[in-house]
Design an enzyme around this catalytic site. Structure first.
Site, PDB file in Angstrom:
ATOM      1  CB  ILE A 168      -7.132   3.828   7.498  1.00  0.00           C
ATOM      2  CG1 ILE A 168      -8.652   3.630   7.942  1.00  0.00           C
ATOM      3  CG2 ILE A 168      -6.679   4.873   6.653  1.00  0.00           C
ATOM      4  CD1 ILE A 168      -8.544   5.033   8.906  1.00  0.00           C
ATOM      5  CD  GLU A 215      -9.384   0.902  -2.342  1.00  0.00           C
ATOM      6  OE1 GLU A 215      -9.947  -0.337  -2.941  1.00  0.00           O
ATOM      7  OE2 GLU A 215      -8.132   0.981  -1.870  1.00  0.00           O
ATOM      8  CB  ALA A 232      -8.589   5.569   2.534  1.00  0.00           C
ATOM      9  CG  HIS A 252      -2.096  -0.929   1.150  1.00  0.00           C
ATOM     10  ND1 HIS A 252      -3.146  -0.709   0.777  1.00  0.00           N
ATOM     11  CD2 HIS A 252      -2.272  -2.355   1.693  1.00  0.00           C
ATOM     12  CE1 HIS A 252      -4.074  -1.774   0.780  1.00  0.00           C
ATOM     13  NE2 HIS A 252      -3.552  -2.789   1.582  1.00  0.00           N
ATOM     14  N   PRO A 253       0.490   2.270  -0.874  1.00  0.00           N
ATOM     15  CG  PRO A 253      -0.863   3.787  -1.881  1.00  0.00           C
ATOM     16  CD  PRO A 253      -0.768   2.006  -1.662  1.00  0.00           C
TER      17      PRO A 253
END
Length: 335
Positions: A115, A82, A117, A59-60
């Site tokens: 999270i 997202e 998002a 994930h970034p």
């Protein structure tokens, strides 16, 4: 015939290679619900700590776009979508603050702040980041895994919708068939919080899969060493039906029946603790861990967790992981 997806499809949903491979083995899936059920089982019961970290690393950071050379272009595309609400509600000031808090979080926990998002604004995400930054590492690790599961479920939905769009002859999924699941509680200290979906008492749910493992399982993570706990003795017992219910504060010697015992392997998972049965016998169970033998200098000579399985839960699977450190422990009910 179920929908057929390959490894790269599942890598777009979750960055763990182990997860993607296991999903291919578990498929094809007749419904979205079947895919979700398998995903939860694989993520919480088959993917190890390294697999979780691999998924997190894909994930970034919130507020940043994925790299162009990401191993899954679809993953990168979905991540960008997202975060669209967060990016559209951000200001230069809040983005800078988010960048600083992301750096603090990574320094403390060793992985990116994760999270789900989708639909969240930058102020909402920033507030949640600040709250979770106060957590102890082993608790935050579990919360991050729960958030990854939310993201995975969201993307599995997209995967099935995309498949439906490209194959119009397939009957569309009914939203009533998508199983809902109570959000996993944050880790409870010393105690198992066992929950299950409410079902008609004694009624066998539709599409129940044939069990491929015993209905009660466990694994132990040693958070002080950052690895699975190998070699911990585990016992599973059940309370005798003809005895009065065990009560808090009472001492019982002969009320428990041993169902099985084992020791955790290199992945921290116990061997078979009970017979392979389709329906569990409702009642009160106790699972115990010989933590004192594993760590003679630790705080806990042993740990026992008592839980009750209702008539309506006898078709469920109960996974009771233990997160262990020298002076604290926690557990929760997995899928």
């Amino acid at each position: 015939m179920g929908s057929v997806f390959d490894e790269k499809d599942f890598l777009a949903c979750c960055g763990s290679t182990k997860f993607a491979k296991e999903m291919v083995v578990a498929g094809p899936f007749s419904t979205h619900q079947d895919a979700i059920h398998a995903a939860r089982n694989i993520w919480f019961n088959k993917v190890d700590v390294n697999g979780w970290l691999e998924a997190f690393a894909a994930h970034p950071q919130i507020g940043q776009t994925p790299s162009r050379d990401h191993k899954s272009p679809t993953f990168a595309q979905w991540s960008k979508g997202e975060q669209s609400t967060a990016l559209s509600t951000a200001t230069e000031l809040t983005l800078q603050e988010l960048l600083e808090w992301n750096a603090r979080y990574r320094e403390k926990f060793g992985f990116v702040f994760l999270i789900c998002a989708s639909g969240r604004s930058t102020p909402e995400i920033l507030a949640e980041l600040k709250i979770r930054y106060q957590n102890r590492p082993f608790i935050e690790f579990e919360i991050a895994a729960q958030e990854q599961m939310k993201i995975t479920e969201l993307r599995l939905s997209k995967l099935f919708l995309d498949k439906a769009d490209t194959a119009p002859a397939v009957k569309p999924l009914s939203t009533t068939n998508i199983a809902t699941k109570a959000e996993e509680d944050r880790v409870n200290i010393i105690g198992a919080h066992l929950t299950a979906a409410t079902r008609a008492a004694g009624a066998k749910p539709a599409h129940i899969p044939i069990r491929t493992r015993p209905p009660i399982t466990t694994h132990v993570l040693d958070t002080s060493r950052g690895c699975p706990a190998n070699g911990i003795e585990v016992r599973l017992e059940m309370w005798k039906d003809n005895q009065a219910r065990p009560q808090f504060g009472e001492t019982y010697i002969d009320g428990w029946i041993l169902l099985g015992s084992s020791a955790t392997d290199k992945d921290g998972r116990s061997g078979q603790l009970m017979n392979m049965v389709e329906a569990l016998v409702p009642g009160i169970y106790r699972i115990s861990f010989n933590t004192g033998k594993y760590n003679p200098d630790g705080f806990f000579p042993y740990v026992s967790i008592v839980f009750e399985i209702k008539e309506s839960q006898k078709w469920d699977h109960f996974h009771v992981p233990l997160l262990l450190s020298p002076f604290s422990l926690s557990t929760y009910r997995g899928s």
